[in-house]
Design a protein around this motif. Structure first.
Motif, short mmCIF file in Angstrom:
data_model
loop_
_atom_site.label_atom_id
_atom_site.label_comp_id
_atom_site.label_asym_id
_atom_site.label_seq_id
_atom_site.Cartn_x
_atom_site.Cartn_y
_atom_site.Cartn_z
N VAL A 50 0.84 -1.20 0.00
CA VAL A 50 0.00 0.00 0.00
C VAL A 50 0.87 1.25 0.00
O VAL A 50 0.64 2.18 -0.78
CB VAL A 50 -0.97 0.00 1.22
CG1 VAL A 50 -1.64 1.35 1.39
CG2 VAL A 50 -2.01 -1.11 1.05
N LYS A 51 1.89 1.25 0.84
CA LYS A 51 2.79 2.41 0.93
C LYS A 51 3.50 2.66 -0.39
O LYS A 51 3.61 3.80 -0.85
CB LYS A 51 3.80 2.20 2.06
CG LYS A 51 4.70 3.37 2.32
CD LYS A 51 5.63 3.11 3.49
CE LYS A 51 6.53 4.31 3.72
NZ LYS A 51 7.43 4.09 4.85
N ASP A 52 4.00 1.60 -1.02
CA ASP A 52 4.68 1.74 -2.31
C ASP A 52 3.76 2.31 -3.37
O ASP A 52 4.16 3.17 -4.16
CB ASP A 52 5.24 0.39 -2.78
CG ASP A 52 6.41 -0.11 -1.94
OD1 ASP A 52 6.98 0.70 -1.16
OD2 ASP A 52 6.74 -1.30 -2.06
N LEU A 53 2.52 1.85 -3.40
CA LEU A 53 1.56 2.35 -4.39
C LEU A 53 1.17 3.80 -4.11
O LEU A 53 0.97 4.58 -5.04
CB LEU A 53 0.33 1.44 -4.44
CG LEU A 53 0.57 0.09 -5.11
CD1 LEU A 53 -0.57 -0.88 -4.83
CD2 LEU A 53 0.78 0.26 -6.61
N GLU A 54 1.09 4.17 -2.84
CA GLU A 54 0.81 5.57 -2.50
C GLU A 54 1.97 6.47 -2.94
O GLU A 54 1.76 7.56 -3.47
CB GLU A 54 0.56 5.72 -1.00
CG GLU A 54 -0.78 5.15 -0.57
CD GLU A 54 -0.97 5.11 0.94
OE1 GLU A 54 -2.13 5.02 1.36
OE2 GLU A 54 0.02 5.19 1.69
N ASN A 55 3.20 5.98 -2.73
CA ASN A 55 4.36 6.74 -3.18
C ASN A 55 4.38 6.86 -4.71
O ASN A 55 4.69 7.92 -5.25
CB ASN A 55 5.66 6.09 -2.69
CG ASN A 55 5.85 6.24 -1.20
OD1 ASN A 55 5.28 7.12 -0.57
ND2 ASN A 55 6.65 5.37 -0.63
N GLN A 56 4.05 5.77 -5.38
CA GLN A 56 3.99 5.80 -6.84
C GLN A 56 2.94 6.80 -7.31
O GLN A 56 3.15 7.52 -8.29
CB GLN A 56 3.68 4.41 -7.37
CG GLN A 56 3.66 4.32 -8.89
CD GLN A 56 3.28 2.93 -9.38
OE1 GLN A 56 2.81 2.07 -8.62
NE2 GLN A 56 3.49 2.69 -10.65
N SER A 57 1.83 6.87 -6.62
CA SER A 57 0.77 7.83 -6.95
C SER A 57 1.29 9.25 -6.86
O SER A 57 1.03 10.09 -7.74
CB SER A 57 -0.43 7.64 -6.02
OG SER A 57 -1.40 8.62 -6.26
N ASN A 58 2.04 9.54 -5.80
CA ASN A 58 2.61 10.88 -5.64
C ASN A 58 3.59 11.22 -6.76
O ASN A 58 3.62 12.35 -7.25
CB ASN A 58 3.28 11.01 -4.27
CG ASN A 58 2.29 10.99 -3.14
OD1 ASN A 58 1.13 11.35 -3.30
ND2 ASN A 58 2.73 10.54 -1.98
N VAL A 59 4.38 10.24 -7.16
CA VAL A 59 5.34 10.45 -8.25
C VAL A 59 4.59 10.74 -9.56
O VAL A 59 4.98 11.64 -10.31
CB VAL A 59 6.27 9.22 -8.41
CG1 VAL A 59 7.08 9.30 -9.70
CG2 VAL A 59 7.19 9.11 -7.21
N ILE A 60 3.52 10.03 -9.80
CA ILE A 60 2.74 10.25 -11.03
C ILE A 60 2.13 11.65 -11.03
O ILE A 60 2.12 12.33 -12.06
CB ILE A 60 1.66 9.16 -11.20
CG1 ILE A 60 2.33 7.81 -11.47
CG2 ILE A 60 0.71 9.51 -12.34
CD1 ILE A 60 1.39 6.62 -11.42
#
Length: 130
Positions: A50-60
């Motif tokens: 979940v944390k990795d996907l949230e970080n990826q969302s911020n990068v996008i």
């Protein structure tokens, strides 16, 4: 024919060390025999996803902002079209990320429900430091 039983014996010998890698006898388990370490690791993995996907969302989001700024600064129409394609690709990535994040959050929620039904103790479920 004599080699076949020897190979079979080797296979059973190879399987026995994996079986002996059981948790310590004094480690508490749930109703189904799954130890505390299983639950802690399962929750750590699910929370990390979940944390990795949230970080990826911020990068996008940052990528989209940058692309949109570049688009409006660019005066060459051909380059604007290239940037527009990159923007569309980033929106697609964002949609995929949102779907994956929802699945990861649902999986974490389902894991928590499964843990509670199986008798895992609350300390096994809670987030460290939380």
């Amino acid at each position: 024919n004599e080699k076949l039983p020897a190979e079979g014996e080797a296979k059973t010998e190879a399987a026995s060390p994996a079986q002996s890698a059981k948790p310590p006898a004094d480690e508490p388990t749930d109703f189904f025999g799954r130890p505390e370490s299983y639950w802690k690791q399962s929750f750590a993995d699910a929370r990390q996803k979940v944390k990795d996907l949230e970080n990826q969302s911020n990068v996008i989001i940052l990528k989209l902002n940058d692309l949109q700024n570049r688009f409006y600064r660019e005066s060459d129409g051909f380059k604007q079209q290239q940037i527009q394609r990159e923007i569309q690709k980033a929106f697609y990535e964002q949609d995929i990320n949102k779907q994956d994040l929802e699945k990861a959050k649902s999986a974490l929620d389902a894991l928590e429900k499964e843990a509670r039904r199986s008798g895992a103790l609350p300390g096994w479920i809670k987030e460290p430091g939380g």
